[in-house]
Design a protein around this motif. Structure first.
Motif, PDB file in Angstrom:
ATOM      1  N   LEU A 143     -37.427  54.195 -73.587  1.00  0.00           N
ATOM      2  CA  LEU A 143     -37.368  53.128 -72.580  1.00  0.00           C
ATOM      3  C   LEU A 143     -35.928  52.724 -72.279  1.00  0.00           C
ATOM      4  O   LEU A 143     -35.587  52.425 -71.133  1.00  0.00           O
ATOM      5  N   MET A 144     -35.086  52.717 -73.308  1.00  0.00           N
ATOM      6  CA  MET A 144     -33.675  52.393 -73.066  1.00  0.00           C
ATOM      7  C   MET A 144     -33.032  53.441 -72.163  1.00  0.00           C
ATOM      8  O   MET A 144     -32.301  53.107 -71.223  1.00  0.00           O
ATOM      9  N   GLY A 145     -33.306  54.710 -72.433  1.00  0.00           N
ATOM     10  CA  GLY A 145     -32.747  55.772 -71.606  1.00  0.00           C
ATOM     11  C   GLY A 145     -33.315  55.790 -70.202  1.00  0.00           C
ATOM     12  O   GLY A 145     -32.617  56.156 -69.254  1.00  0.00           O
ATOM     13  N   ALA A 146     -34.589  55.382 -70.057  1.00  0.00           N
ATOM     14  CA  ALA A 146     -35.225  55.399 -68.741  1.00  0.00           C
ATOM     15  C   ALA A 146     -34.682  54.314 -67.824  1.00  0.00           C
ATOM     16  O   ALA A 146     -34.704  54.462 -66.593  1.00  0.00           O
ATOM     17  N   THR A 147     -34.216  53.211 -68.382  1.00  0.00           N
ATOM     18  CA  THR A 147     -33.715  52.104 -67.566  1.00  0.00           C
ATOM     19  C   THR A 147     -32.204  52.144 -67.372  1.00  0.00           C
ATOM     20  O   THR A 147     -31.682  51.524 -66.448  1.00  0.00           O
ATOM     21  N   THR A 148     -31.508  52.870 -68.220  1.00  0.00           N
ATOM     22  CA  THR A 148     -30.054  52.974 -68.088  1.00  0.00           C
ATOM     23  C   THR A 148     -29.697  53.821 -66.867  1.00  0.00           C
ATOM     24  O   THR A 148     -30.236  54.905 -66.669  1.00  0.00           O
ATOM     25  N   GLY A 149     -28.801  53.330 -66.055  1.00  0.00           N
ATOM     26  CA  GLY A 149     -28.363  54.075 -64.875  1.00  0.00           C
ATOM     27  C   GLY A 149     -29.240  53.928 -63.660  1.00  0.00           C
ATOM     28  O   GLY A 149     -29.046  54.634 -62.661  1.00  0.00           O
ATOM     29  N   LEU A 150     -30.215  53.017 -63.698  1.00  0.00           N
ATOM     30  CA  LEU A 150     -31.106  52.838 -62.552  1.00  0.00           C
ATOM     31  C   LEU A 150     -30.357  52.431 -61.281  1.00  0.00           C
ATOM     32  O   LEU A 150     -30.618  52.995 -60.210  1.00  0.00           O
ATOM     33  N   PRO A 151     -29.430  51.471 -61.322  1.00  0.00           N
ATOM     34  CA  PRO A 151     -28.708  51.114 -60.077  1.00  0.00           C
ATOM     35  C   PRO A 151     -27.973  52.291 -59.456  1.00  0.00           C
ATOM     36  O   PRO A 151     -27.998  52.467 -58.230  1.00  0.00           O
TER      37      PRO A 151
END
Length: 275
Positions: A143-151
């Motif tokens: 989950l941390m990797g999935a949300t990192t870099g979203l912008p």
């Protein structure tokens, strides 16, 4: 005039060669170190190994438990990449649909502004993950990797969607496509180069991630490759030959992924969108 052009050309080439040497030097150092004996690493750090030891790779693979750590990294990285792209696709499509409205401009500005927020507050993040029972299991790093870099992903995808002709969306609407069909059957095939590029970035980021798994994982059986490399670090010494051999082994998936999708990567960097 011609003399100036020749001088400028030579100077430009020298800059390119110097930059290439700057990039190649660490790779050379890793390769030669991985083939040396422990004592030779300190006595001859930059030179070629006197007797190349291929067995360092076997030793690094077995002692470093590379197979187990690679399995964990594949699960975390693969799941994080899929979720990361899916999040970016849905958010970008929604913003693209309401881009002409004030609320769409506001949401886009908020998401872009979040890129300016520094990554702090890891103690609070750890407490949150513990309360959600995401500590010391693979779901937390996923989950941390999935949300990192979203912008950043949204910024790239929205930019590509804006380059598509409006007639494509209008034709899809006339043909009776709903939003799901419009997104997955019409738009996504046209921006596959951007998706492949973002997928490469997400894969490299999650595969090499150290801080997230270091904070969220305690059980050694759940460690990823970056955490496993720390096994070669002792109290007073570091077994650089085995560590660098393990680094080369675990770099193979990155090279394979890039070679497989390099055409999409170059297309996205050049700004090309093909129909």
């Amino acid at each position: 005039m011609r003399k100036r052009n020749v001088t400028g050309s030579v100077g430009g080439r020298l800059v390119v060669y110097a930059y290439a040497l700057f990039l190649i030097a660490p790779i050379y150092f890793i390769i030669v170190t991985s083939l040396k004996m422990a004592g030779e690493v300190t006595t001859n750090p930059l030179g070629l190994p006197e007797y190349p030891i291929i067995g360092n790779f076997v030793e690094a693979f077995t002692r470093g438990n590379i197979a187990k750590y690679s399995f964990n990294s594949v699960i975390i990285t693969g799941s994080a990449v899929i979720l990361s792209l899916l999040n970016a696709i849905i958010v970008s499509f929604c913003l693209h649909k309401i881009a002409h409205k004030k609320i769409g401009v506001l949401f886009y500005a908020i998401i872009m502004g979040s890129m300016l927020i520094p990554g702090v507050g890891f103690v609070t993040l750890l407490q949150l993950y513990m309360k959600l029972h995401l500590y010391n299991n693979l779901l937390g790093p996923i989950l941390m990797g999935a949300t990192t870099g979203l912008p950043f992903n949204v910024f790239i995808l929205v930019g590509f969607l804006r380059t598509l002709p409006k007639e494509i969306s209008e034709a899809a609407t006339i043909d009776g496509c709903n939003d799901r069909q419009h997104l997955f059957l019409v738009l996504l095939p046209l921006i596959k180069s951007a998706l492949a590029t973002l997928g490469i970035f997400a894969f490299v980021s999650n595969w090499n991630s150290l801080l997230g798994p270091l904070i969220l994982l305690k059980n050694k059986e759940l460690f990823t490759i970056p955490l496993g490399l720390l096994d070669f670090r002792g109290t007073y010494t570091v077994e650089y030959n085995y560590m660098f051999a393990a680094i080369l082994i675990t770099s193979v998936p990155l090279v394979v992924i890039y070679l497989r999708f390099q055409s999409y990567f170059v297309e996205a960097l050049s700004g090309g969108v093909k129909g």
